[in-house]
Design a protein around this motif. Structure first.
Motif, PDB file in Angstrom:
ATOM      1  N   ALA A  35       0.832  -1.207   0.000  1.00  0.00           N
ATOM      2  CA  ALA A  35       0.000   0.000   0.000  1.00  0.00           C
ATOM      3  C   ALA A  35       0.867   1.257   0.000  1.00  0.00           C
ATOM      4  O   ALA A  35       0.528   2.259  -0.647  1.00  0.00           O
ATOM      5  CB  ALA A  35      -0.932  -0.002   1.204  1.00  0.00           C
ATOM      6  N   ARG A  36       1.988   1.231   0.713  1.00  0.00           N
ATOM      7  CA  ARG A  36       2.898   2.375   0.714  1.00  0.00           C
ATOM      8  C   ARG A  36       3.574   2.521  -0.653  1.00  0.00           C
ATOM      9  O   ARG A  36       3.742   3.632  -1.155  1.00  0.00           O
ATOM     10  CB  ARG A  36       3.964   2.208   1.790  1.00  0.00           C
ATOM     11  CG  ARG A  36       3.476   2.184   3.219  1.00  0.00           C
ATOM     12  CD  ARG A  36       2.861   3.486   3.672  1.00  0.00           C
ATOM     13  NE  ARG A  36       3.741   4.633   3.540  1.00  0.00           N
ATOM     14  CZ  ARG A  36       3.438   5.849   4.008  1.00  0.00           C
ATOM     15  NH1 ARG A  36       2.274   6.048   4.615  1.00  0.00           N
ATOM     16  NH2 ARG A  36       4.280   6.861   3.857  1.00  0.00           N
ATOM     17  N   ILE A  37       3.971   1.405  -1.244  1.00  0.00           N
ATOM     18  CA  ILE A  37       4.622   1.449  -2.553  1.00  0.00           C
ATOM     19  C   ILE A  37       3.690   2.065  -3.587  1.00  0.00           C
ATOM     20  O   ILE A  37       4.124   2.845  -4.457  1.00  0.00           O
ATOM     21  CB  ILE A  37       5.057   0.034  -2.981  1.00  0.00           C
ATOM     22  CG1 ILE A  37       6.175  -0.481  -2.053  1.00  0.00           C
ATOM     23  CG2 ILE A  37       5.524   0.026  -4.435  1.00  0.00           C
ATOM     24  CD1 ILE A  37       6.548  -1.925  -2.278  1.00  0.00           C
ATOM     25  N   ALA A  38       2.402   1.755  -3.491  1.00  0.00           N
ATOM     26  CA  ALA A  38       1.415   2.278  -4.438  1.00  0.00           C
ATOM     27  C   ALA A  38       1.298   3.803  -4.365  1.00  0.00           C
ATOM     28  O   ALA A  38       0.803   4.434  -5.298  1.00  0.00           O
ATOM     29  CB  ALA A  38       0.059   1.638  -4.187  1.00  0.00           C
ATOM     30  N   MET A  39       1.781   4.405  -3.282  1.00  0.00           N
ATOM     31  CA  MET A  39       1.737   5.857  -3.117  1.00  0.00           C
ATOM     32  C   MET A  39       2.874   6.560  -3.868  1.00  0.00           C
ATOM     33  O   MET A  39       2.926   7.793  -3.898  1.00  0.00           O
ATOM     34  CB  MET A  39       1.821   6.211  -1.632  1.00  0.00           C
ATOM     35  CG  MET A  39       0.641   5.708  -0.807  1.00  0.00           C
ATOM     36  SD  MET A  39       0.944   5.878   0.991  1.00  0.00           S
ATOM     37  CE  MET A  39       1.125   7.658   1.139  1.00  0.00           C
ATOM     38  N   GLY A  40       3.785   5.790  -4.461  1.00  0.00           N
ATOM     39  CA  GLY A  40       4.922   6.391  -5.135  1.00  0.00           C
ATOM     40  C   GLY A  40       5.924   6.938  -4.135  1.00  0.00           C
ATOM     41  O   GLY A  40       6.046   6.430  -3.018  1.00  0.00           O
ATOM     42  N   ARG A  41       6.620   7.982  -4.528  1.00  0.00           N
ATOM     43  CA  ARG A  41       7.657   8.543  -3.652  1.00  0.00           C
ATOM     44  C   ARG A  41       7.098   9.056  -2.326  1.00  0.00           C
ATOM     45  O   ARG A  41       7.809   9.124  -1.332  1.00  0.00           O
ATOM     46  CB  ARG A  41       8.415   9.660  -4.375  1.00  0.00           C
ATOM     47  CG  ARG A  41       9.310   9.145  -5.492  1.00  0.00           C
ATOM     48  CD  ARG A  41      10.279  10.193  -5.971  1.00  0.00           C
ATOM     49  NE  ARG A  41      11.234   9.635  -6.924  1.00  0.00           N
ATOM     50  CZ  ARG A  41      12.352   9.004  -6.594  1.00  0.00           C
ATOM     51  NH1 ARG A  41      12.665   8.864  -5.316  1.00  0.00           N
ATOM     52  NH2 ARG A  41      13.164   8.533  -7.520  1.00  0.00           N
ATOM     53  N   GLU A  42       5.838   9.438  -2.318  1.00  0.00           N
ATOM     54  CA  GLU A  42       5.224   9.907  -1.067  1.00  0.00           C
ATOM     55  C   GLU A  42       5.147   8.795  -0.031  1.00  0.00           C
ATOM     56  O   GLU A  42       5.006   9.061   1.162  1.00  0.00           O
ATOM     57  CB  GLU A  42       3.826  10.448  -1.348  1.00  0.00           C
ATOM     58  CG  GLU A  42       3.805  11.741  -2.147  1.00  0.00           C
ATOM     59  CD  GLU A  42       2.397  12.273  -2.327  1.00  0.00           C
ATOM     60  OE1 GLU A  42       1.454  11.681  -1.747  1.00  0.00           O
ATOM     61  OE2 GLU A  42       2.242  13.275  -3.053  1.00  0.00           O
ATOM     62  N   GLY A  43       5.223   7.563  -0.482  1.00  0.00           N
ATOM     63  CA  GLY A  43       5.124   6.434   0.433  1.00  0.00           C
ATOM     64  C   GLY A  43       6.422   6.056   1.102  1.00  0.00           C
ATOM     65  O   GLY A  43       6.436   5.258   2.036  1.00  0.00           O
ATOM     66  N   TYR A  44       7.557   6.624   0.631  1.00  0.00           N
ATOM     67  CA  TYR A  44       8.845   6.293   1.214  1.00  0.00           C
ATOM     68  C   TYR A  44       8.910   6.689   2.686  1.00  0.00           C
ATOM     69  O   TYR A  44       8.479   7.769   3.079  1.00  0.00           O
ATOM     70  CB  TYR A  44       9.984   7.017   0.481  1.00  0.00           C
ATOM     71  CG  TYR A  44      10.308   6.485  -0.900  1.00  0.00           C
ATOM     72  CD1 TYR A  44       9.745   5.306  -1.375  1.00  0.00           C
ATOM     73  CD2 TYR A  44      11.189   7.164  -1.718  1.00  0.00           C
ATOM     74  CE1 TYR A  44      10.038   4.828  -2.640  1.00  0.00           C
ATOM     75  CE2 TYR A  44      11.502   6.696  -2.996  1.00  0.00           C
ATOM     76  CZ  TYR A  44      10.917   5.534  -3.445  1.00  0.00           C
ATOM     77  OH  TYR A  44      11.219   5.071  -4.691  1.00  0.00           O
ATOM     78  N   GLN A  45       9.485   5.805   3.494  1.00  0.00           N
ATOM     79  CA  GLN A  45       9.724   6.077   4.915  1.00  0.00           C
ATOM     80  C   GLN A  45      11.093   5.531   5.300  1.00  0.00           C
ATOM     81  O   GLN A  45      11.210   4.674   6.164  1.00  0.00           O
ATOM     82  CB  GLN A  45       8.640   5.406   5.771  1.00  0.00           C
ATOM     83  CG  GLN A  45       7.220   5.837   5.451  1.00  0.00           C
ATOM     84  CD  GLN A  45       6.196   4.926   6.108  1.00  0.00           C
ATOM     85  OE1 GLN A  45       6.246   3.701   5.974  1.00  0.00           O
ATOM     86  NE2 GLN A  45       5.265   5.521   6.829  1.00  0.00           N
ATOM     87  N   PRO A  46      12.159   6.022   4.659  1.00  0.00           N
ATOM     88  CA  PRO A  46      13.480   5.413   4.858  1.00  0.00           C
ATOM     89  C   PRO A  46      13.991   5.564   6.286  1.00  0.00           C
ATOM     90  O   PRO A  46      13.904   6.631   6.884  1.00  0.00           O
ATOM     91  CB  PRO A  46      14.363   6.161   3.864  1.00  0.00           C
ATOM     92  CG  PRO A  46      13.665   7.458   3.621  1.00  0.00           C
ATOM     93  CD  PRO A  46      12.203   7.158   3.728  1.00  0.00           C
ATOM     94  N   GLU A  47      14.541   4.475   6.800  1.00  0.00           N
ATOM     95  CA  GLU A  47      15.129   4.482   8.127  1.00  0.00           C
ATOM     96  C   GLU A  47      16.541   5.064   8.088  1.00  0.00           C
ATOM     97  O   GLU A  47      17.001   5.642   9.064  1.00  0.00           O
ATOM     98  CB  GLU A  47      15.206   3.047   8.685  1.00  0.00           C
ATOM     99  CG  GLU A  47      13.867   2.369   8.889  1.00  0.00           C
ATOM    100  CD  GLU A  47      13.179   2.800  10.172  1.00  0.00           C
ATOM    101  OE1 GLU A  47      13.054   2.002  11.099  1.00  0.00           O
ATOM    102  OE2 GLU A  47      12.769   3.979  10.247  1.00  0.00           O
ATOM    103  N   TYR A  48      17.237   4.899   6.980  1.00  0.00           N
ATOM    104  CA  TYR A  48      18.610   5.362   6.825  1.00  0.00           C
ATOM    105  C   TYR A  48      18.960   5.291   5.349  1.00  0.00           C
ATOM    106  O   TYR A  48      18.194   4.731   4.540  1.00  0.00           O
ATOM    107  CB  TYR A  48      19.585   4.499   7.646  1.00  0.00           C
ATOM    108  CG  TYR A  48      19.514   3.025   7.309  1.00  0.00           C
ATOM    109  CD1 TYR A  48      20.310   2.480   6.283  1.00  0.00           C
ATOM    110  CD2 TYR A  48      18.658   2.169   7.993  1.00  0.00           C
ATOM    111  CE1 TYR A  48      20.236   1.145   5.961  1.00  0.00           C
ATOM    112  CE2 TYR A  48      18.583   0.821   7.671  1.00  0.00           C
ATOM    113  CZ  TYR A  48      19.371   0.308   6.657  1.00  0.00           C
ATOM    114  OH  TYR A  48      19.294  -1.025   6.324  1.00  0.00           O
ATOM    115  N   ASP A  49      20.089   5.847   4.952  1.00  0.00           N
ATOM    116  CA  ASP A  49      20.564   5.753   3.575  1.00  0.00           C
ATOM    117  C   ASP A  49      21.192   4.379   3.374  1.00  0.00           C
ATOM    118  O   ASP A  49      22.226   4.060   3.981  1.00  0.00           O
ATOM    119  CB  ASP A  49      21.602   6.836   3.270  1.00  0.00           C
ATOM    120  CG  ASP A  49      20.988   8.229   3.257  1.00  0.00           C
ATOM    121  OD1 ASP A  49      19.802   8.348   2.903  1.00  0.00           O
ATOM    122  OD2 ASP A  49      21.702   9.193   3.612  1.00  0.00           O
ATOM    123  N   ILE A  50      20.584   3.570   2.528  1.00  0.00           N
ATOM    124  CA  ILE A  50      21.116   2.231   2.286  1.00  0.00           C
ATOM    125  C   ILE A  50      22.484   2.313   1.611  1.00  0.00           C
ATOM    126  O   ILE A  50      23.398   1.547   1.923  1.00  0.00           O
ATOM    127  CB  ILE A  50      20.124   1.402   1.453  1.00  0.00           C
ATOM    128  CG1 ILE A  50      18.838   1.163   2.277  1.00  0.00           C
ATOM    129  CG2 ILE A  50      20.737   0.063   1.045  1.00  0.00           C
ATOM    130  CD1 ILE A  50      17.743   0.436   1.538  1.00  0.00           C
TER     131      ILE A  50
END
Length: 233
Positions: free
Chosen positions: A72-87
């Motif tokens: 469901a978050r992925i379907a939101m596009g970039r607005e769905g990102y919730q990064p914990e850290y820079d991979i």
């Protein structure tokens, strides 16, 4: 391979057999084997014996709930990102950027997906968020008060788990990609804000016939990463 045939593996053999598996069968994993693996992994080293790692192990409906929530978050596009850290570092340079590029190209080549087929490449990338079909997902997390030394400890624990899984005839794939939607994963797991998600680890039986599990993963030569001093070589 049955576990009884693999328990005599030496560490070197387990290291050579381990790979990031990207296609699993639907065969369930014996929870008693997982318990044995995790108990043995507790011998992993940690500074000051903090043992900072904490893990949540999922299968069945709880695992599906995480997949659905993240989808469901992925379907939101970039607005769905919730990064914990820079991979990866934001300004990754060579030789590391080239290594990353080459391994990605080799993976897609094994599947016969050309660079211009963006749709097929995206479809394969999305398999990350299905755990590549693995019946078990381990989410590794820790307290937010922990720093880089403790994250290194978590890496040693994770490597121990992966090698022990090989010993028992199982396969795995570490997946930092879940940290891109870390808040949703933590919320679905019921973890508090005091926790930070490090990575997922897909666990199961490898689909040994899948092409994505057969291509050779390159490793650089020792002299590219090791500086020998004071040795007569």
């Amino acid at each position: 391979m049955p576990a009884t045939d693999t328990l005599s593996l030496c560490v070197t053999e387990a290291l050579h057999r381990r790979r990031s598996v990207r296609a699993f069968t639907s065969e369930p994993v014996d929870p008693s084997v997982l318990a044995s693996v995790l108990a043995a992994a507790q011998r992993a080293p940690s500074g000051g014996n903090l043992q900072p790692w904490q893990a949540t192990l999922l299968t069945g409906a709880p695992w599906q709930a995480v997949k659905d929530a993240v989808a469901a978050r992925i379907a939101m596009g970039r607005e769905g990102y919730q990064p914990e850290y820079d991979i990866y570092p934001k300004e990754l340079t060579d030789p590391w950027e080239s290594r990353r590029f080459r391994v990605g190209e080799a993976l897609y080549a094994s599947l016969g997906i050309p660079r211009e087929d963006k749709k097929a490449r995206l479809g394969q990338f999305m398999e990350n968020y299905r755990g590549f079909g693995a019946p078990v997902m381990l989410f590794l997390h820790c307290s937010r008060i922990m720093g880089p030394p403790q994250w290194a400890d978590m890496g040693m624990w994770l490597q121990s788990v992966m090698l022990l899984l090989v010993e028992h005839g199982l396969a795995s794939c570490p997946q930092e990609c879940w940290a891109m939607y870390g808040a949703k994963v933590r919320q679905t797991l019921g973890l508090g804000e005091d926790q930070i998600l490090f990575t997922g680890l897909a666990i199961g039986h490898a689909d040994t016939g899948a092409a994505v599990n057969q291509w050779p993963v390159p490793r650089v030569q020792l002299d590219e990463v090791i500086d020998w001093r004071g040795f007569d070589r």
